[in-house]
Design a protein around this motif. Structure first.
Motif, PDB file in Angstrom:
ATOM      1  N   ASP A 120      36.995  74.139 -22.762  1.00 19.64           N
ATOM      2  CA  ASP A 120      36.354  74.138 -21.447  1.00 19.64           C
ATOM      3  C   ASP A 120      36.938  73.070 -20.537  1.00 19.64           C
ATOM      4  O   ASP A 120      36.990  73.251 -19.325  1.00 19.64           O
ATOM      5  CB  ASP A 120      34.839  73.986 -21.572  1.00 19.64           C
ATOM      6  N   ARG A 121      37.389  71.970 -21.094  1.00 16.57           N
ATOM      7  CA  ARG A 121      38.061  70.946 -20.271  1.00 16.57           C
ATOM      8  C   ARG A 121      39.368  71.506 -19.694  1.00 16.57           C
ATOM      9  O   ARG A 121      39.711  71.234 -18.550  1.00 16.57           O
ATOM     10  CB  ARG A 121      38.352  69.696 -21.079  1.00 16.57           C
ATOM     11  N   GLN A 122      40.089  72.270 -20.491  1.00 14.02           N
ATOM     12  CA  GLN A 122      41.318  72.891 -20.002  1.00 14.02           C
ATOM     13  C   GLN A 122      41.000  73.896 -18.899  1.00 14.02           C
ATOM     14  O   GLN A 122      41.695  73.953 -17.881  1.00 14.02           O
ATOM     15  CB  GLN A 122      42.058  73.590 -21.150  1.00 14.02           C
ATOM     16  N   LEU A 123      39.945  74.673 -19.088  1.00 14.98           N
ATOM     17  CA  LEU A 123      39.517  75.618 -18.065  1.00 14.98           C
ATOM     18  C   LEU A 123      39.107  74.860 -16.803  1.00 14.98           C
ATOM     19  O   LEU A 123      39.448  75.261 -15.693  1.00 14.98           O
ATOM     20  CB  LEU A 123      38.362  76.481 -18.575  1.00 14.98           C
ATOM     21  N   ALA A 124      38.400  73.761 -16.964  1.00 17.54           N
ATOM     22  CA  ALA A 124      37.967  72.959 -15.818  1.00 17.54           C
ATOM     23  C   ALA A 124      39.155  72.429 -15.032  1.00 17.54           C
ATOM     24  O   ALA A 124      39.149  72.423 -13.798  1.00 17.54           O
ATOM     25  CB  ALA A 124      37.084  71.808 -16.286  1.00 17.54           C
ATOM     26  N   ALA A 125      40.191  71.981 -15.735  1.00 15.93           N
ATOM     27  CA  ALA A 125      41.395  71.477 -15.057  1.00 15.93           C
ATOM     28  C   ALA A 125      42.069  72.605 -14.272  1.00 15.93           C
ATOM     29  O   ALA A 125      42.499  72.405 -13.134  1.00 15.93           O
ATOM     30  CB  ALA A 125      42.361  70.871 -16.071  1.00 15.93           C
ATOM     31  N   ALA A 126      42.143  73.788 -14.870  1.00 12.85           N
ATOM     32  CA  ALA A 126      42.732  74.938 -14.172  1.00 12.85           C
ATOM     33  C   ALA A 126      41.890  75.316 -12.961  1.00 12.85           C
ATOM     34  O   ALA A 126      42.435  75.634 -11.896  1.00 12.85           O
ATOM     35  CB  ALA A 126      42.865  76.123 -15.134  1.00 12.85           C
ATOM     36  N   PHE A 127      40.572  75.260 -13.115  1.00 10.24           N
ATOM     37  CA  PHE A 127      39.678  75.564 -11.994  1.00 10.24           C
ATOM     38  C   PHE A 127      39.871  74.554 -10.865  1.00 10.24           C
ATOM     39  O   PHE A 127      39.945  74.927  -9.689  1.00 10.24           O
ATOM     40  CB  PHE A 127      38.222  75.568 -12.465  1.00 10.24           C
ATOM     41  N   ALA A 128      39.996  73.280 -11.206  1.00  6.63           N
ATOM     42  CA  ALA A 128      40.183  72.240 -10.189  1.00  6.63           C
ATOM     43  C   ALA A 128      41.513  72.457  -9.436  1.00  6.63           C
ATOM     44  O   ALA A 128      41.554  72.317  -8.208  1.00  6.63           O
ATOM     45  CB  ALA A 128      40.158  70.850 -10.832  1.00  6.63           C
ATOM     46  N   ARG A 129      42.566  72.808 -10.176  1.00  3.59           N
ATOM     47  CA  ARG A 129      43.848  73.103  -9.517  1.00  3.59           C
ATOM     48  C   ARG A 129      43.729  74.303  -8.591  1.00  3.59           C
ATOM     49  O   ARG A 129      44.215  74.285  -7.466  1.00  3.59           O
ATOM     50  CB  ARG A 129      44.947  73.355 -10.573  1.00  3.59           C
ATOM     51  N   TRP A 130      43.079  75.345  -9.088  1.00  3.45           N
ATOM     52  CA  TRP A 130      42.893  76.569  -8.289  1.00  3.45           C
ATOM     53  C   TRP A 130      42.106  76.254  -7.020  1.00  3.45           C
ATOM     54  O   TRP A 130      42.488  76.666  -5.941  1.00  3.45           O
ATOM     55  CB  TRP A 130      42.161  77.597  -9.137  1.00  3.45           C
ATOM     56  N   ARG A 131      41.043  75.483  -7.172  1.00  2.00           N
ATOM     57  CA  ARG A 131      40.201  75.137  -6.020  1.00  2.00           C
ATOM     58  C   ARG A 131      40.970  74.287  -5.015  1.00  2.00           C
ATOM     59  O   ARG A 131      40.880  74.519  -3.823  1.00  2.00           O
ATOM     60  CB  ARG A 131      38.951  74.399  -6.501  1.00  2.00           C
ATOM     61  N   SER A 132      41.769  73.339  -5.497  1.00  3.78           N
ATOM     62  CA  SER A 132      42.517  72.483  -4.570  1.00  3.78           C
ATOM     63  C   SER A 132      43.616  73.268  -3.840  1.00  3.78           C
ATOM     64  O   SER A 132      43.957  72.963  -2.689  1.00  3.78           O
ATOM     65  CB  SER A 132      43.117  71.272  -5.276  1.00  3.78           C
ATOM     66  N   ASN A 133      44.167  74.290  -4.469  1.00  2.00           N
ATOM     67  CA  ASN A 133      45.189  75.132  -3.823  1.00  2.00           C
ATOM     68  C   ASN A 133      44.594  76.032  -2.753  1.00  2.00           C
ATOM     69  O   ASN A 133      45.319  76.497  -1.866  1.00  2.00           O
ATOM     70  CB  ASN A 133      45.909  75.994  -4.859  1.00  2.00           C
ATOM     71  N   ARG A 134      43.289  76.271  -2.821  1.00  2.00           N
ATOM     72  CA  ARG A 134      42.626  77.144  -1.850  1.00  2.00           C
ATOM     73  C   ARG A 134      42.232  76.378  -0.591  1.00  2.00           C
ATOM     74  O   ARG A 134      41.936  76.982   0.421  1.00  2.00           O
ATOM     75  CB  ARG A 134      41.386  77.767  -2.444  1.00  2.00           C
ATOM     76  N   LEU A 135      42.221  75.059  -0.671  1.00  2.00           N
ATOM     77  CA  LEU A 135      41.798  74.246   0.492  1.00  2.00           C
ATOM     78  C   LEU A 135      42.884  74.095   1.510  1.00  2.00           C
ATOM     79  O   LEU A 135      43.993  74.173   1.369  1.00  2.00           O
ATOM     80  CB  LEU A 135      41.325  72.867   0.016  1.00  2.00           C
TER      81      LEU A 135
END
Length: 135
Positions: A120-135
């Motif tokens: 889940d930490r790996q998923l969280a890191a991927a989610f954070a990257r995805w979210r930052s790329n959308r901004l």
């Protein structure tokens, strides 16, 4: 096994998933308590509630993985399937007296902590990257 309390160390930064993990930990503690009281009715009720929450939680995680095109989604989903298969087998063993509900709670607690701290930490890191790329 001692009661486990939620801590910030277990948070992955996704509110809905963190809330699910917190609720799962609470249910596991209730399962352990019901088992220690030899309360079969409460044990069965908590197991049913835990199964429902876990299914819903895994569906939420898997939807998130699809949404962000998570590269390790297949492996992560296999972990989910493995947990369900193992818990089903343990519940069968519980019904025949081979294993206790407290042992099942202990197994799931260990699995949950390990899963949160790794997959889940790996998923969280991927989610954070995805979210930052959308901004």
């Amino acid at each position: 096994m001692a009661t486990l309390e939620w801590s910030a160390a277990l948070e992955i930064g996704h509110t809905e998933i963190d809330n699910d993990h917190r609720a799962m930990l609470g249910l596991l503690n209730r399962l352990q308590e019901a088992s220690e009281r030899s309360d079969r009715v409460a044990t069965q009720a908590v197991l049913a509630e835990l199964e429902t929450l876990t299914r819903d939680h895994f569906a939420r995680e898997e939807q998130l993985m699809r949404e962000i095109h998570y590269e390790f989604s297949a492996r992560h989903q296999k972990e989910h399937v493995h947990l369900f298969d193992e818990v089903r087998a343990q519940i069968e063993e519980m019904s025949t007296g081979i294993i206790s509900a407290a042992a099942i709670a202990g197994f799931i607690k260990r699995w949950l902590i390990d899963h949160v701290e790794t997959s889940d930490r790996q998923l969280a890191a991927a989610f954070a990257r995805w979210r930052s790329n959308r901004l």
